[in-house]
Design a protein around this motif. Structure first.
Motif, PDB file in Angstrom:
ATOM      1  N   ARG A 333       3.240   1.100  -5.383  1.00  0.00           N
ATOM      2  CA  ARG A 333       3.407   1.773  -3.983  1.00  0.00           C
ATOM      3  C   ARG A 333       4.906   1.537  -3.443  1.00  0.00           C
ATOM      4  O   ARG A 333       5.253   0.522  -3.693  1.00  0.00           O
ATOM      5  N   CYS A 334       5.035   2.356  -2.546  1.00  0.00           N
ATOM      6  CA  CYS A 334       6.537   2.308  -1.904  1.00  0.00           C
ATOM      7  C   CYS A 334       6.312   1.713  -0.474  1.00  0.00           C
ATOM      8  O   CYS A 334       5.576   2.021   0.091  1.00  0.00           O
ATOM      9  N   ASP A 335       7.397   0.698  -0.451  1.00  0.00           N
ATOM     10  CA  ASP A 335       7.613   0.197   0.759  1.00  0.00           C
ATOM     11  C   ASP A 335       8.773   0.704   1.166  1.00  0.00           C
ATOM     12  O   ASP A 335      10.032   0.660   0.687  1.00  0.00           O
ATOM     13  N   SER A 336       8.908   1.309   2.481  1.00  0.00           N
ATOM     14  CA  SER A 336       9.781   2.191   2.746  1.00  0.00           C
ATOM     15  C   SER A 336      10.334   1.749   4.537  1.00  0.00           C
ATOM     16  O   SER A 336       9.180   1.613   5.523  1.00  0.00           O
ATOM     17  N   CYS A 440       9.845   3.484  11.763  1.00  0.00           N
ATOM     18  CA  CYS A 440       8.868   3.677  10.460  1.00  0.00           C
ATOM     19  C   CYS A 440       9.421   5.201   9.567  1.00  0.00           C
ATOM     20  O   CYS A 440       9.754   5.833  10.113  1.00  0.00           O
ATOM     21  N   SER A 441       8.725   4.850   8.160  1.00  0.00           N
ATOM     22  CA  SER A 441       9.119   6.171   7.403  1.00  0.00           C
ATOM     23  C   SER A 441       7.836   6.622   6.807  1.00  0.00           C
ATOM     24  O   SER A 441       7.091   5.858   6.417  1.00  0.00           O
ATOM     25  N   SER A 442       7.824   7.793   6.687  1.00  0.00           N
ATOM     26  CA  SER A 442       6.742   8.520   6.205  1.00  0.00           C
ATOM     27  C   SER A 442       6.747   8.215   4.692  1.00  0.00           C
ATOM     28  O   SER A 442       5.487   8.418   4.158  1.00  0.00           O
ATOM     29  N   GLY A 447       2.268   0.016   3.535  1.00  0.00           N
ATOM     30  CA  GLY A 447       2.358  -0.834   4.632  1.00  0.00           C
ATOM     31  C   GLY A 447       3.581  -1.377   5.657  1.00  0.00           C
ATOM     32  O   GLY A 447       3.240  -1.577   6.487  1.00  0.00           O
ATOM     33  N   THR A 448       4.678  -1.180   5.001  1.00  0.00           N
ATOM     34  CA  THR A 448       5.856  -1.587   5.547  1.00  0.00           C
ATOM     35  C   THR A 448       6.128  -0.631   6.592  1.00  0.00           C
ATOM     36  O   THR A 448       5.890   0.520   6.497  1.00  0.00           O
ATOM     37  N   GLY A 452       6.450  -5.011  10.686  1.00  0.00           N
ATOM     38  CA  GLY A 452       6.117  -6.064   9.616  1.00  0.00           C
ATOM     39  C   GLY A 452       6.253  -5.599   8.152  1.00  0.00           C
ATOM     40  O   GLY A 452       6.174  -4.218   8.027  1.00  0.00           O
ATOM     41  N   GLY A 453       6.141  -6.328   6.976  1.00  0.00           N
ATOM     42  CA  GLY A 453       6.186  -5.543   5.754  1.00  0.00           C
ATOM     43  C   GLY A 453       7.393  -6.023   4.867  1.00  0.00           C
ATOM     44  O   GLY A 453       7.968  -7.238   5.130  1.00  0.00           O
ATOM     45  N   GLN A 454       7.753  -5.377   4.062  1.00  0.00           N
ATOM     46  CA  GLN A 454       9.045  -5.618   3.156  1.00  0.00           C
ATOM     47  C   GLN A 454      10.284  -5.164   3.600  1.00  0.00           C
ATOM     48  O   GLN A 454      10.557  -4.603   4.722  1.00  0.00           O
ATOM     49  N   ILE A 455      11.362  -5.237   2.614  1.00  0.00           N
ATOM     50  CA  ILE A 455      12.736  -4.919   2.887  1.00  0.00           C
ATOM     51  C   ILE A 455      13.241  -5.713   4.305  1.00  0.00           C
ATOM     52  O   ILE A 455      13.537  -5.109   5.274  1.00  0.00           O
TER      53      ILE A 455
END
Length: 462
Positions: A333-336, A440-442, A447-448, A452-455
């Motif tokens: 899945r994509c973290d963005s 936030c990005s669609s 979950g990023t 919180g999250g990645q990157i």
């Protein structure tokens, strides 16, 4: 073939759509004063009435023959209007040394650029395009029309990229525009390999070539610098109408060849590239090989000190990180995350978290997009040592990021599913003189988000 200055050939967003063309239409079809005796009543403002006179024979009291021989255009003018718009025209028509000439020849300005300047003087409209902006800047400088000159520089700064930075550097020095010069250096330093491999690099003059080769902060492998210099030398041979032989390339480079830091190349690059190019003399080649291998190194005319390049900066958007037994899982899945900056920067890569369960290797597909359009992407592997540190992953080349526009940074990770993740995220982060904003990005399906999250990091040059 000379490189295009701006590949897109798009117009700069300028003043509102020109009304002067429509205003002139009635007079263009019938330029007889008698039949158009009431035209002044059609237009309520002096600006609109003035615009009617642009490139119009009606009441013209001077004419310009513009352009080089064989490409001239006769342009009508009105001395009063021109003198109000330019101190040079004022001196020409009303100064102490004014000459009463009905026709004035201007061989050093292209007709479209001269007309663009007159359109500004008559209509108060700025109409610039990529093909003529440099020539228009020249005209604006020559006739001291400072606001038009500033608009030309703004156009060039907005259009600046690695493809045209070297050409614009040369022109900015010619036109004595230090701000534009500085912007060009920022692009050339950060995206040096793209700039050196651009077609425009081969079109620069020898002084600009030497200033680039001398540059301490050039962020490029020395082998790329060497190859670019050879490409420039071949183009210079064509300009001098010489055969592009090895001897003539060396002649074209002259002393500039010693600005290439050949001894700082990897030995393999030198042996397989520069040493076999033929451009170096046999003595130079032998001495450089000895410099690599001998305990007693010979003296060289080439600089042996590596360039400093640029130091990457890091924008860290989380205040802490953590791990839990059920997070963070990837499964393709994509973290963005979306971000924007308040000044131009160059994104070189991301800083990513690694495994929370000991050392592990990850495969990462990293991507940058602007308004849904991919700008750069790369699949790369990196090793994490089990700590909560971030680990850099790099794009092939730094990506130019313009201010006040949101970009999307994305990563798809494949590896140990349990990793660290960031928390207490910030919507705004100050990094030196650059302010980053996050939202936030669609595109994020893992979950990023901002909180919180990645990157956790954006790695950039400013």
């Amino acid at each position: 073939m000379a490189a295009e200055l701006f590949p897109s050939n798009k117009l700069l967003p300028s003043a509102s759509a020109s009304s002067s063309t429509a205003l002139q239409q009635n007079l263009t079809n019938n330029n007889n004063t008698k039949s158009c005796c009431s035209w002044q009543g059609l237009y309520p403002t002096i600006r609109e009435r003035n615009s009617v006179m642009f490139n119009n024979e009606m009441m013209a009291d001077v004419h310009f023959v513009v352009g080089p021989p064989g490409g001239t255009q006769r342009v009508p003018g009105h001395k009063y209007v021109l003198a109000v718009g330019s101190s040079v025209f004022h001196a020409m028509f009303y100064g102490e040394l004014a000459e009463d000439q009905d026709e004035i020849r201007i061989p050093d300005v292209e007709p479209p650029s001269f007309l663009a300047m007159l359109k500004y003087i008559y209509c108060d409209e700025i109409d610039l395009c990529a093909d003529t902006v440099l020539a228009t800047l020249y005209a604006a400088k020559k006739y001291i029309v400072p606001h038009l000159a500033r608009a030309c520089v703004n156009f060039l700064e907005t259009s600046l990229s690695a493809k045209n930075a070297c050409v614009l550097l040369s022109q900015s020095c010619l036109f004595e525009e230090p701000d534009l010069t500085q912007r060009c250096w920022e692009v050339i330093d950060a995206q040096a390999e793209l700039a050196l491999r651009s077609e425009g690099f081969c079109d620069i003059d020898v002084q600009t070539l030497e200033s680039i080769l001398r540059r301490e902060t050039l962020n490029a492998k020395e082998m790329v610098v060497f190859e670019a210099a050879l490409s420039w030398a071949e183009a210079e041979c064509q300009r001098r109408e010489l055969q592009p032989t090895i001897e003539n390339k060396r002649l074209a480079l002259g002393k500039a060849i010693y600005l290439i830091r050949i001894p700082t190349m990897a030995l393999e690059d030198f042996a397989n590239g520069a040493a076999q190019s033929g451009v170096l003399t046999l003595n130079e080649t032998n001495d450089i090989f000895l410099w690599y291998t001998a305990a007693k190194k010979p003296e060289l005319l080439f600089c042996s000190k590596p360039r400093k390049g640029l130091s990457p900066q890091r924008c860290h958007r989380f205040q802490s990180c953590a791990y839990r037994s059920n997070q963070w899982r990837y499964r393709g899945r994509c973290d963005s995350i979306q971000f924007a900056v308040d000044k131009r920067v160059f994104i070189a890569g991301f800083g990513l978290y690694g495994s929370s369960c000991g050392s592990a290797e990850y495969s990462a597909k990293i991507e940058l997009k602007r308004q849904g359009v991919p700008m750069a992407q790369r699949i790369i592997k990196y090793f994490s040592d089990g700590s909560s540190s971030t680990f850099p992953v790099w794009f092939e080349y730094p990506v130019q990021i313009e201010p006040d526009t949101f970009y999307t940074a994305s990563v798809v990770l494949d590896g140990n599913e349990l990793s660290y993740f960031g928390q207490e995220g910030m919507t705004e982060v100050q990094c030196g003189k650059v302010t980053f904003q996050f939202q936030c990005s669609s595109d994020s399906t893992n979950g990023t988000g901002v909180q919180g999250g990645q990157i956790p990091e954006l790695v950039f040059y400013a």
